[in-house]
Scaffold this motif. Structure first.
Motif, short mmCIF file in Angstrom:
data_model
loop_
_atom_site.label_atom_id
_atom_site.label_comp_id
_atom_site.label_asym_id
_atom_site.label_seq_id
_atom_site.Cartn_x
_atom_site.Cartn_y
_atom_site.Cartn_z
N LEU A 256 0.83 -1.20 0.00
CA LEU A 256 0.00 0.00 0.00
C LEU A 256 0.87 1.26 0.00
N PHE A 257 1.89 1.29 0.85
CA PHE A 257 2.80 2.44 0.87
C PHE A 257 3.51 2.60 -0.47
N LEU A 258 3.92 1.50 -1.06
CA LEU A 258 4.62 1.56 -2.34
C LEU A 258 3.69 2.08 -3.45
N VAL A 259 2.45 1.62 -3.44
CA VAL A 259 1.48 2.09 -4.44
C VAL A 259 1.20 3.58 -4.27
N LEU A 260 1.16 4.06 -3.04
CA LEU A 260 0.92 5.48 -2.80
C LEU A 260 2.17 6.33 -3.05
N LEU A 261 3.33 5.76 -2.87
CA LEU A 261 4.57 6.50 -3.04
C LEU A 261 4.80 6.90 -4.50
N ILE A 262 4.47 6.04 -5.41
CA ILE A 262 4.72 6.30 -6.83
C ILE A 262 3.99 7.55 -7.33
N PRO A 263 2.68 7.73 -7.07
CA PRO A 263 2.04 8.98 -7.50
C PRO A 263 2.59 10.22 -6.76
N TYR A 264 2.98 10.06 -5.50
CA TYR A 264 3.56 11.20 -4.78
C TYR A 264 4.87 11.63 -5.44
N ILE A 265 5.69 10.68 -5.83
CA ILE A 265 6.96 11.02 -6.48
C ILE A 265 6.69 11.69 -7.82
N ARG A 266 5.73 11.17 -8.58
CA ARG A 266 5.39 11.76 -9.87
C ARG A 266 4.88 13.18 -9.70
N HIS A 267 3.99 13.39 -8.74
CA HIS A 267 3.43 14.73 -8.51
C HIS A 267 4.53 15.70 -8.06
N TYR A 268 5.39 15.25 -7.18
CA TYR A 268 6.47 16.13 -6.72
C TYR A 268 7.42 16.47 -7.87
N TYR A 269 7.69 15.50 -8.72
CA TYR A 269 8.55 15.74 -9.88
C TYR A 269 7.94 16.81 -10.79
N LEU A 270 6.66 16.69 -11.10
CA LEU A 270 5.99 17.68 -11.95
C LEU A 270 5.95 19.05 -11.27
N LEU A 271 5.70 19.06 -9.98
CA LEU A 271 5.66 20.32 -9.24
C LEU A 271 7.03 21.00 -9.24
N GLU A 272 8.06 20.23 -9.00
CA GLU A 272 9.43 20.76 -8.97
C GLU A 272 9.82 21.33 -10.33
N ASN A 273 9.56 20.58 -11.40
CA ASN A 273 9.91 21.06 -12.73
C ASN A 273 9.09 22.29 -13.13
N GLY A 274 7.82 22.33 -12.72
CA GLY A 274 7.00 23.50 -13.01
C GLY A 274 7.51 24.75 -12.32
N VAL A 275 7.91 24.61 -11.07
CA VAL A 275 8.45 25.76 -10.33
C VAL A 275 9.75 26.23 -10.97
N GLN A 276 10.58 25.30 -11.42
CA GLN A 276 11.82 25.68 -12.09
C GLN A 276 11.54 26.46 -13.38
N LYS A 277 10.50 26.05 -14.12
CA LYS A 277 10.13 26.79 -15.33
C LYS A 277 9.60 28.18 -14.97
N LEU A 278 8.84 28.27 -13.87
CA LEU A 278 8.35 29.58 -13.43
C LEU A 278 9.51 30.50 -13.07
N TYR A 279 10.55 29.93 -12.47
CA TYR A 279 11.75 30.73 -12.17
C TYR A 279 12.35 31.29 -13.45
N SER A 280 12.44 30.45 -14.48
CA SER A 280 13.03 30.92 -15.74
C SER A 280 12.16 31.99 -16.39
N TYR A 281 10.83 31.85 -16.28
CA TYR A 281 9.95 32.89 -16.82
C TYR A 281 10.09 34.18 -16.04
N TYR A 282 10.27 34.08 -14.74
CA TYR A 282 10.47 35.27 -13.91
C TYR A 282 11.75 35.99 -14.35
N ASP A 283 12.81 35.21 -14.58
CA ASP A 283 14.08 35.81 -15.00
C ASP A 283 13.96 36.46 -16.37
N SER A 284 13.17 35.89 -17.27
CA SER A 284 13.06 36.44 -18.62
C SER A 284 12.14 37.66 -18.68
N LEU A 285 11.26 37.81 -17.69
CA LEU A 285 10.42 39.01 -17.67
C LEU A 285 11.26 40.18 -17.21
#
Length: 139
Positions: free
Chosen positions: A110-139
């Motif tokens: 159960l923990f393993l099944v729940l861990l996989i979506p958490y890792i995926r969501h955190y990965y997408l969140l982290e990459n999105g914030v990094q892109k927002l940083y780059s957009y902030y720098d380019s503005l």
């Protein structure tokens, strides 16, 4: 009065920003955080591709900074939750080696099944914030 190109750009920006702001309002369909991130990324990508005045750029940067702060908080919470689930998964897997209880095996799965979506969501969140940083720098 005929709308100028600048007025059209401002109206487009206002409509996009209102769409972002209404994603989680009561009475509306609850927005998934990923949808909010995708909408923001598309909005700021489009905004960075346009020529803006200094005032418009400063206003967009201020709005983006607020959104970045929200996502940074979200990212911190998800990091804590993901680390906790990873720790619990490892603990139950180790316990499963020493104790051959079927309930511990079910708990570790159960923990393993729940861990996989958490890792995926955190990965997408982290990459999105990094892109927002780059957009902030380019503005």
């Amino acid at each position: 009065m005929k709308p100028t190109r600048q007025m059209e750009i401002q109206a487009s920006h206002l409509a996009k920003y209102e769409q972002i702001g209404t994603l989680n309002q009561p009475g509306k369909k609850e927005a998934y955080m990923g949808q909010r991130m995708r909408t923001l990324l598309a909005y700021y990508k489009e905004l960075c591709g346009q020529s803006l005045t200094t005032g418009e750029s400063d206003k967009a940067k201020a709005e983006l900074l607020v959104q970045i702060q929200f996502f940074q908080h979200e990212r911190l919470i998800h990091l804590i939750v993901t680390a906790l689930f990873a720790l619990l998964t490892v603990i139950t897997l180790l316990a499963n080696l020493f104790l051959t209880e079927p309930l511990i095996l079910i708990l570790s799965l159960l923990f393993l099944v729940l861990l996989i979506p958490y890792i995926r969501h955190y990965y997408l969140l982290e990459n999105g914030v990094q892109k927002l940083y780059s957009y902030y720098d380019s503005l």
